[in-house]
Design a protein around this motif. Structure first.
Motif, PDB file in Angstrom:
ATOM      1  N   GLU A  32       0.871  -1.171   0.000  1.00 53.50           N
ATOM      2  CA  GLU A  32       0.000   0.000   0.000  1.00 53.50           C
ATOM      3  C   GLU A  32       0.905   1.217   0.000  1.00 53.50           C
ATOM      4  N   TYR A  90       0.198  -4.948  -7.236  1.00 56.45           N
ATOM      5  CA  TYR A  90      -0.972  -4.189  -6.794  1.00 56.45           C
ATOM      6  C   TYR A  90      -2.233  -4.878  -7.290  1.00 56.45           C
ATOM      7  N   SER A 251      -2.243   2.967  -3.931  1.00 54.98           N
ATOM      8  CA  SER A 251      -2.862   1.679  -3.628  1.00 54.98           C
ATOM      9  C   SER A 251      -3.424   1.608  -2.210  1.00 54.98           C
ATOM     10  N   PHE A 252      -3.603   2.772  -1.554  1.00 57.40           N
ATOM     11  CA  PHE A 252      -4.239   2.766  -0.235  1.00 57.40           C
ATOM     12  C   PHE A 252      -5.728   2.460  -0.422  1.00 57.40           C
ATOM     13  N   PRO A 253      -6.252   1.458   0.248  1.00 54.44           N
ATOM     14  CA  PRO A 253      -7.638   1.018   0.013  1.00 54.44           C
ATOM     15  C   PRO A 253      -8.666   2.125   0.175  1.00 54.44           C
TER      16      PRO A 253
END
Length: 865
Positions: A32, A90, A251-253
């Motif tokens: 992330e 990712y 890619s931080f949720p």
């Protein structure tokens, strides 16, 4: 104790002085992060710079105000290549990138090929001409070279999304037109696209240049993967390159989820984008998603006529006729003369057998519109047919065909109605007219139906016989085709294509008659270059005066590479190597990927003594390979090996045979050629193994000859006899096998059997070698001194090594191909203005100058096309 304390603290101090070991980074980890590529240096951009098979990925430093980035270049046609960001993997991610595609006007077009037509969009969308000629884009969730998602943008400004699994692309989103940017009057030379991809669980949102393109649902690849930058080149340009000048990801949720929600907010997506997406989904056959996009657009603005017509077509495709009728009626209420709505509604009424409604609908159609609309005329014909008014139906279908001459079904419908009226002569002409269209369009199922009717109602009509012959020709039924075309030509056909095809069918068995037929075709249509070429070729193969005809063919069709090829062969026969090389160079320029021309080029270089200079053309790894070699690797390596073998360089040929067999291990001709080379090197066991494999795949007389020759070399005369007899059973007309069997019996002193076989041989061949053998047997000679090709005693076993070009005991060094041969032809119907030329592939003989006999090459079906 004191000493122990001192030692303890010493060790502590020593450990403190040691540098700490760095924990290695796992680049396969799913992370992330929020990261942006730094293109100031190659080391900080994460993308790999590399050179591969036909492509390069290079770092571009900032220069003259141009941004730095990564450039991926396809150095040949039909290439899909990429460079991978090797750092981390990712799954749910936001990818942002700036991709630049060069302006098409600045690229060199291959004039020998037309623009690429492989990636055309659906014809239901008239505004979508074609996707383009090359594309650049991003691969994500990249698991391996065969599994990933691919978003590609074409040079024409179209975008598509595919899921690639096991190297098989599965379209998620077909080509969609990217909305044009509001640019200044002076447009930039290159096209730069700002791309944003939001991969969130099983949804993929695409935003380009700030325009929402699509939100696709797909669960094909749900594993995390890497990201790559790709280029794809098709047919138009020999080279194409794309540049990545900005790249960032997050890619931080939480960020991915929020961005996805914001991008797909109902009010944020303009209705035009949803309608454009609906068109693409409809073309892909995804009717429900297309309808949902239309309904969503209708909530933001009132549907336009085109929107309702599209909705009606979607309903009709799903057999929801009531809903489809409602949409078309709504359009006609606002615009009674809308041709598309009238046609579609008429189709619904006809399909549902609502003839009263159809009659009322057509009564409202303005007569001017009816007179210029082929489809409305066709619907009117359907109505009259249903009402039993065959004469009126025939008139409507006739008008439809005049408006759309490419629609053979209109003429077929007209013919059916004329026949139902009892007007047989006009019906026959209409059937013939329809058949010609079907033949030209290669609609063979419809053509078969029409020919069946014609053979029933007009079997003696010359045009019926001609069409039946041409149809048989297209199916590869050459015996029937020859019978039919011979009949029409004997009755004095004035159709040039009848004589042309008749000549092609005769060229192998009756070459002199083929010359006459092709001459007649040229007389009927003297300006058609293909006919002139084929006539010149037939004269060349029969030793006639071909030069004046060849000059006419070259003048009539200078863009035909096969004409230049024939010029090269003619010059080669006369020993004019420079002229042959010049003509072959032009032929290969026009037809750069034809393996037959490469074979002929190698023969020219062989006769120049420059065969070794051709090796760079076959260097795939070095990047100097010829286009023909790149596209036909196995066949090209095979051709080079044969060229070395013809030159007597058997050792040099061997590695190229191995390379070709690695790519095409079940090619019987390749296995046979390799075995013959092994035989020349006295590798008898290896040759034997290869021939047995080839025999299992596709038997040939040449294989039986070589196996027999090997058996003789090994002293196994019984096996040689059995092999030749088996070959004769399979190839009864082959004189070479019978000749070898006579030689075998004679040299093993079985004279009675030799004389019996000689009598059989005389039925198949009358030549000097047969005469010499007859005299030898008549004189009772048992030694091999009279016939140079018949020393079957053990002392001759090493002849192939010491003198590899000398004829073998059974004369079993057959050539790998025959004399100049032709593969392919074009066909042209009498009333077709379109010249349909198929490949005419004339190859030089594979027979080396030192060999004394050439077994004819096995005739492939394409030799007659």
């Amino acid at each position: 104790m004191l000493k122990l304390y001192i030692d303890y603290f010493k060790r502590k101090l020593k450990n403190l002085r040691k540098p700490k070991k760095e924990i290695p980074i796992d680049f396969e980890e799913i992370v992330e992060e929020q990261w942006q590529a730094d293109f100031s240096r190659p080391e900080t951009c994460r993308f790999t710079t590399e050179t591969g098979d036909g492509y390069t990925a290079a770092f571009l430093p900032p220069k003259d105000g141009q941004k730095a980035g990564i450039k991926v270049e396809a150095q040949r046609k039909h290439l899909y290549a990429w460079t991978v960001n090797q750092v981390f993997r990712y799954k749910d991610v936001i990818i942002e990138a700036d991709i630049t595609l060069p302006n098409r006007g600045g690229l060199a077009v291959d004039a020998a090929h037309q623009a690429d037509k492989t990636h055309q969009t659906d014809e239901k969308q008239p505004e979508q001409q074609k996707a383009g000629s090359f594309a650049g884009g991003l691969l994500f969730r990249y698991i391996s070279q065969s599994t990933f998602y691919a978003l590609m943008i074409s040079d024409a400004g179209w975008v598509r999304l595919d899921a690639v699994v096991n190297s098989t692309p599965m379209p998620i989103l077909g080509w969609v037109k990217i909305p044009e940017l509001n640019t200044s009057e002076t447009k930039p030379q290159d096209s730069c696209y700002s791309v944003k991809i939001i991969a969130n669980n099983t949804t993929i949102t695409i935003i380009i240049n700030g325009h929402w393109i699509a939100c696709c649902e797909d669960d094909t690849i749900q594993a995390a993967g890497k990201i790559a930058f790709a280029v794809q080149n098709w047919e138009t340009y020999p080279q194409a390159a794309v540049v990545l000048s900005r790249f960032a990801l997050d890619s931080f949720p939480m960020t991915v989820e929020n961005t996805y929600t914001e991008a797909n907010d109902f009010a944020a997506v303009p209705p035009e984008a949803r309608i454009s997406l609906a068109k693409t989904l409809y073309a892909m056959g995804l009717y429900v998603p297309a309808l949902l996009q239309l309904r969503a657009a209708a909530r933001l603005r009132d549907p336009e006529e085109a929107d309702r017509i599209l909705a009606g077509r979607i309903y009709f495709a799903q057999r929801l006729l009531t809903e489809a009728e409602t949409e078309f009626q709504t359009v006609l209420a606002a615009n009674p003369s809308n041709e598309e709505a009238l046609t579609e509604l008429g189709g619904i009424y006809y399909r549902d057998e609502r003839y009263a409604d159809l009659q009322q609908l057509l009564a409202k159609v303005p007569q001017s519109l009816m007179q210029r609309s082929a489809f409305l005329s066709n619907i009117e014909g359907h109505l009259f047919h249903a009402l039993g008014k065959h004469s009126e139906a025939a008139q409507s279908y006739s008008r439809a065909f005049q408006l759309e001459p490419a629609q053979g079904l209109f003429s077929l419908h007209q013919a059916n109605e004329l026949y139902n009226c009892g007007n047989k002569p006009e019906a026959v002409e209409a059937y013939i007219q329809a058949a010609r269209v079907f033949l030209q369009q290669e609609a063979y199922a419809d053509l078969s139906e029409v020919i069946t009717i014609l053979e029933r109602i007009a079997p003696d009509n010359l045009k019926t016989i001609s069409l039946a012959g041409k149809y048989a020709y297209t199916r590869g039924d050459y015996d029937t085709a020859l019978l039919k075309l011979k009949a029409v030509c004997k009755k004095g056909s004035e159709d040039s294509s009848d004589w042309y095809l008749y000549g092609l069918l005769l060229k192998t068995e009756q070459p002199k008659e083929a010359v006459k037929a092709l001459k007649k075709a040229c007389a009927l249509e003297p300006e058609y270059g293909l006919y002139q070429f084929r006539w010149a070729e037939a004269l060349y193969l029969t030793g006639g005066r071909y030069k004046p005809v060849l000059e006419k063919a070259l003048a009539a069709d200078p863009g035909n590479g096969w004409v230049h090829n024939l010029c090269a062969l003619a010059a080669l026969d006369e020993g004019d190597i420079p002229q042959a090389e010049a003509a072959m160079t032009e032929a290969r320029r026009i037809l750069p990927d034809e393996i037959a021309l490469l074979v002929n080029y190698l023969e020219i270089q062989r006769q120049k003594g420059k065969l070794a200079d051709c090796l760079p053309l076959f260097d795939i790894e070095g990047g100097t390979a010829d286009l023909t070699v790149e596209r036909n690797r196995a066949a090209a390596f095979h051709a080079l090996a044969n060229a070395f073998a013809d030159d007597g360089a058997y050792e040099q040929a061997q590695p190229w045979y191995y390379k070709a067999l690695k790519l095409d291990p079940k090619n019987p001709e390749l296995l046979t050629d390799k075995a013959e080379n092994d035989y020349a090197l006295f590798l008898l066991n290896e040759a034997d193994d290869g021939l047995v494999k080839a025999l299992d795949i596709e038997p040939s007389a040449r294989i039986y000859q070589l196996i027999a020759a090997i058996a003789v070399q090994k002293g196994d005369y019984a096996r040689a006899e059995i092999t030749l007899r088996t070959g004769i059973e399979s190839f009864a007309d082959n004189a070479d096998l019978r000749y070898d069997l006579v030689c075998l019996y004679r040299n093993t002193k079985r004279l009675e059997q030799a004389r019996t076989q000689l009598t059989e041989l005389q039925h198949y061949e009358d030549s000097e070698r047969v005469e010499a053998l007859t005299q030898a047997l008549g004189a009772g000679m048992h030694t091999a001194t009279t016939l140079a090709d018949s020393p079957l005693d053990d002392s001759g076993k090493k002849a192939a090594v010491e003198n590899p070009d000398a004829e073998t005991p059974l004369e079993t060094q057959p050539s790998k191909s025959g004399t100049a041969d032709t593969k392919g032809a074009g066909t042209k119907t009498a009333d077709s203005e379109e010249e349909t030329q198929e490949a005419q592939k004339t190859q030089v003989s594979r027979e080396s100058a030192s060999r004394k006999k050439a077994a004819p090459r096995k005739k492939a079906p394409s030799d007659k096309k």
